[in-house]
Motif scaffolding. Sequence first.
Motif, PDB file in Angstrom:
ATOM      1  N   LEU A 152     -14.099   8.672   7.215  1.00  0.00           N
ATOM      2  CA  LEU A 152     -14.371   7.461   7.980  1.00  0.00           C
ATOM      3  C   LEU A 152     -14.613   7.825   9.440  1.00  0.00           C
ATOM      4  N   PRO A 153     -15.138   6.902  10.259  1.00  0.00           N
ATOM      5  CA  PRO A 153     -15.364   7.195  11.675  1.00  0.00           C
ATOM      6  C   PRO A 153     -14.095   7.642  12.389  1.00  0.00           C
ATOM      7  N   ASP A 154     -14.270   8.300  13.535  1.00  0.00           N
ATOM      8  CA  ASP A 154     -13.151   8.907  14.267  1.00  0.00           C
ATOM      9  C   ASP A 154     -12.005   7.942  14.528  1.00  0.00           C
ATOM     10  N   ALA A 155     -12.322   6.681  14.814  1.00  0.00           N
ATOM     11  CA  ALA A 155     -11.272   5.716  15.154  1.00  0.00           C
ATOM     12  C   ALA A 155     -10.294   5.505  14.009  1.00  0.00           C
ATOM     13  N   TRP A 156     -10.701   5.856  12.786  1.00  0.00           N
ATOM     14  CA  TRP A 156      -9.847   5.668  11.612  1.00  0.00           C
ATOM     15  C   TRP A 156      -8.872   6.827  11.409  1.00  0.00           C
ATOM     16  N   HIS A 157      -8.692   7.656  12.415  1.00  0.00           N
ATOM     17  CA  HIS A 157      -7.727   8.753  12.301  1.00  0.00           C
ATOM     18  C   HIS A 157      -6.319   8.189  12.519  1.00  0.00           C
ATOM     19  N   LEU A 158      -5.905   7.364  11.586  1.00  0.00           N
ATOM     20  CA  LEU A 158      -4.627   6.653  11.679  1.00  0.00           C
ATOM     21  C   LEU A 158      -3.521   7.490  11.042  1.00  0.00           C
ATOM     22  N   PRO A 159      -2.350   7.544  11.663  1.00  0.00           N
ATOM     23  CA  PRO A 159      -1.261   8.321  11.074  1.00  0.00           C
ATOM     24  C   PRO A 159      -0.727   7.661   9.807  1.00  0.00           C
ATOM     25  N   ARG A 160      -0.075   8.448   9.006  1.00  0.00           N
ATOM     26  CA  ARG A 160       0.624   7.904   7.848  1.00  0.00           C
ATOM     27  C   ARG A 160       1.784   7.033   8.313  1.00  0.00           C
ATOM     28  N   LEU A 161       2.249   6.170   7.439  1.00  0.00           N
ATOM     29  CA  LEU A 161       3.394   5.331   7.753  1.00  0.00           C
ATOM     30  C   LEU A 161       4.655   6.178   7.912  1.00  0.00           C
ATOM     31  N   SER A 162       5.591   5.706   8.705  1.00  0.00           N
ATOM     32  CA  SER A 162       6.843   6.442   8.898  1.00  0.00           C
ATOM     33  C   SER A 162       7.759   6.331   7.682  1.00  0.00           C
ATOM     34  N   GLU A 163       7.544   5.294   6.855  1.00  0.00           N
ATOM     35  CA  GLU A 163       8.321   5.120   5.633  1.00  0.00           C
ATOM     36  C   GLU A 163       7.387   4.842   4.462  1.00  0.00           C
ATOM     37  N   LEU A 164       7.800   5.284   3.276  1.00  0.00           N
ATOM     38  CA  LEU A 164       6.987   5.061   2.081  1.00  0.00           C
ATOM     39  C   LEU A 164       6.992   3.598   1.677  1.00  0.00           C
ATOM     40  N   THR A 165       5.830   3.109   1.241  1.00  0.00           N
ATOM     41  CA  THR A 165       5.762   1.858   0.493  1.00  0.00           C
ATOM     42  C   THR A 165       6.190   2.208  -0.942  1.00  0.00           C
ATOM     43  N   PRO A 166       7.206   1.533  -1.496  1.00  0.00           N
ATOM     44  CA  PRO A 166       7.745   1.954  -2.802  1.00  0.00           C
ATOM     45  C   PRO A 166       6.707   1.994  -3.906  1.00  0.00           C
ATOM     46  N   THR A 167       5.769   1.026  -3.907  1.00  0.00           N
ATOM     47  CA  THR A 167       4.743   1.058  -4.936  1.00  0.00           C
ATOM     48  C   THR A 167       3.533   0.244  -4.509  1.00  0.00           C
ATOM     49  N   VAL A 168       2.360   0.757  -4.857  1.00  0.00           N
ATOM     50  CA  VAL A 168       1.116  -0.004  -4.766  1.00  0.00           C
ATOM     51  C   VAL A 168       0.523  -0.034  -6.171  1.00  0.00           C
ATOM     52  N   PRO A 169      -0.296  -1.038  -6.500  1.00  0.00           N
ATOM     53  CA  PRO A 169      -0.747  -1.195  -7.879  1.00  0.00           C
ATOM     54  C   PRO A 169      -1.883  -0.246  -8.238  1.00  0.00           C
ATOM     55  N   PRO A 170      -2.174  -0.106  -9.535  1.00  0.00           N
ATOM     56  CA  PRO A 170      -3.363   0.638  -9.945  1.00  0.00           C
ATOM     57  C   PRO A 170      -4.597   0.059  -9.253  1.00  0.00           C
ATOM     58  N   GLY A 171      -5.476   0.932  -8.806  1.00  0.00           N
ATOM     59  CA  GLY A 171      -6.681   0.490  -8.122  1.00  0.00           C
ATOM     60  C   GLY A 171      -6.510   0.280  -6.632  1.00  0.00           C
ATOM     61  N   ALA A 172      -5.291   0.496  -6.098  1.00  0.00           N
ATOM     62  CA  ALA A 172      -5.067   0.309  -4.664  1.00  0.00           C
ATOM     63  C   ALA A 172      -5.954   1.243  -3.856  1.00  0.00           C
ATOM     64  N   VAL A 173      -6.552   0.696  -2.800  1.00  0.00           N
ATOM     65  CA  VAL A 173      -7.368   1.467  -1.861  1.00  0.00           C
ATOM     66  C   VAL A 173      -6.545   1.600  -0.587  1.00  0.00           C
ATOM     67  N   VAL A 174      -6.194   2.842  -0.235  1.00  0.00           N
ATOM     68  CA  VAL A 174      -5.308   3.077   0.902  1.00  0.00           C
ATOM     69  C   VAL A 174      -5.991   4.023   1.890  1.00  0.00           C
ATOM     70  N   VAL A 175      -5.601   3.912   3.177  1.00  0.00           N
ATOM     71  CA  VAL A 175      -6.254   4.713   4.218  1.00  0.00           C
ATOM     72  C   VAL A 175      -5.229   5.417   5.092  1.00  0.00           C
ATOM     73  N   ARG A 192      -1.758   3.137   4.172  1.00  0.00           N
ATOM     74  CA  ARG A 192      -1.851   1.679   4.287  1.00  0.00           C
ATOM     75  C   ARG A 192      -2.826   1.111   3.258  1.00  0.00           C
ATOM     76  N   GLN A 193      -2.359   0.115   2.494  1.00  0.00           N
ATOM     77  CA  GLN A 193      -3.210  -0.500   1.482  1.00  0.00           C
ATOM     78  C   GLN A 193      -4.089  -1.563   2.124  1.00  0.00           C
ATOM     79  N   ILE A 194      -5.416  -1.383   1.973  1.00  0.00           N
ATOM     80  CA  ILE A 194      -6.379  -2.327   2.559  1.00  0.00           C
ATOM     81  C   ILE A 194      -7.196  -3.055   1.503  1.00  0.00           C
ATOM     82  N   GLY A 195      -7.088  -2.636   0.234  1.00  0.00           N
ATOM     83  CA  GLY A 195      -7.892  -3.284  -0.793  1.00  0.00           C
ATOM     84  C   GLY A 195      -7.452  -2.862  -2.183  1.00  0.00           C
ATOM     85  N   ARG A 196      -8.164  -3.407  -3.177  1.00  0.00           N
ATOM     86  CA  ARG A 196      -7.886  -3.066  -4.573  1.00  0.00           C
ATOM     87  C   ARG A 196      -9.168  -3.109  -5.370  1.00  0.00           C
ATOM     88  N   ALA A 197      -9.331  -2.140  -6.262  1.00  0.00           N
ATOM     89  CA  ALA A 197     -10.489  -2.065  -7.155  1.00  0.00           C
ATOM     90  C   ALA A 197     -10.025  -2.184  -8.598  1.00  0.00           C
TER      91      ALA A 197
END
Length: 247
Positions: A152-175, A192-197
């Motif tokens: 993704l473009p340079d601005a999307w160089h986002l750090p990982r979260l400091s804590e885990l999300t316990p679960t995201v569903p099948p098809g989760a789109v994360v950045v 970070r979950q931003i969408g689902r497929a």
Amino acid sequence: MAETVLTPELLPAGADGFVLRFALTPEPRAMAAARSLADRLEAAPPPGTVEIAPALVSVLLRFDPARTDRETLAAHLRTVAQEIAATEPRMPEPSRRWTIPVSFGNENGPQLSDVATKLGMGEDAAIREICASELRVLTIGFAPGQPYIGLLPDAWHLPRLSELTPTVPPGAVVVAVRQIVLFGSASATGWRQIGRAAFRTFMPERREPMPLRGGDAIRFAPASAAEIDALSGEGDRMGGARLEVLR
């Protein structure tokens, strides 16, 4: 900022393997170099090759010691890697392109708002930027068929979260870190979950259980939550994805 100088390292991997590494961190030039090396080796495997497994900035090659000489193979790998590193490495042209429908935001992308705020733009603008980006499968790993997609473009160089999300569903789109992961099954994540497929990255019942390949071009197409729900309910785990063969 000066560009990183690529200095490929050839490392032993047991009695029957080598790892050729271009960097210690996922630097864009190193990722392009690793993908270029993998493509060259896959197009013309050295004699005795058993397996070629690319990662983000490295390539593992396993060989049959009865069919090749270790030192000869090492010299060949060093030569090819140094040729790639001496140029301006670029991602090879894709031979295939996927278009994958994704529902962004709301219940399917609960952290899209946070991502957009960090980028200094609205959610709609963030979605447009993702869908306009020319993305590639950088590597497959962590779980069967799971793609790391970028960049993704340079601005999307986002750090990982400091804590885990316990679960995201099948098809989760994360950045995170300019990359996208598309989960094939429910998983914990620090991204970070931003969408689902409705598309699934691992389908063991199919002849080719992992539909995506390293180097594939990826485009995401906005879809409504209702459309993704309908695609998920159809039983075809391709989830409306369309594949184009480019060459």
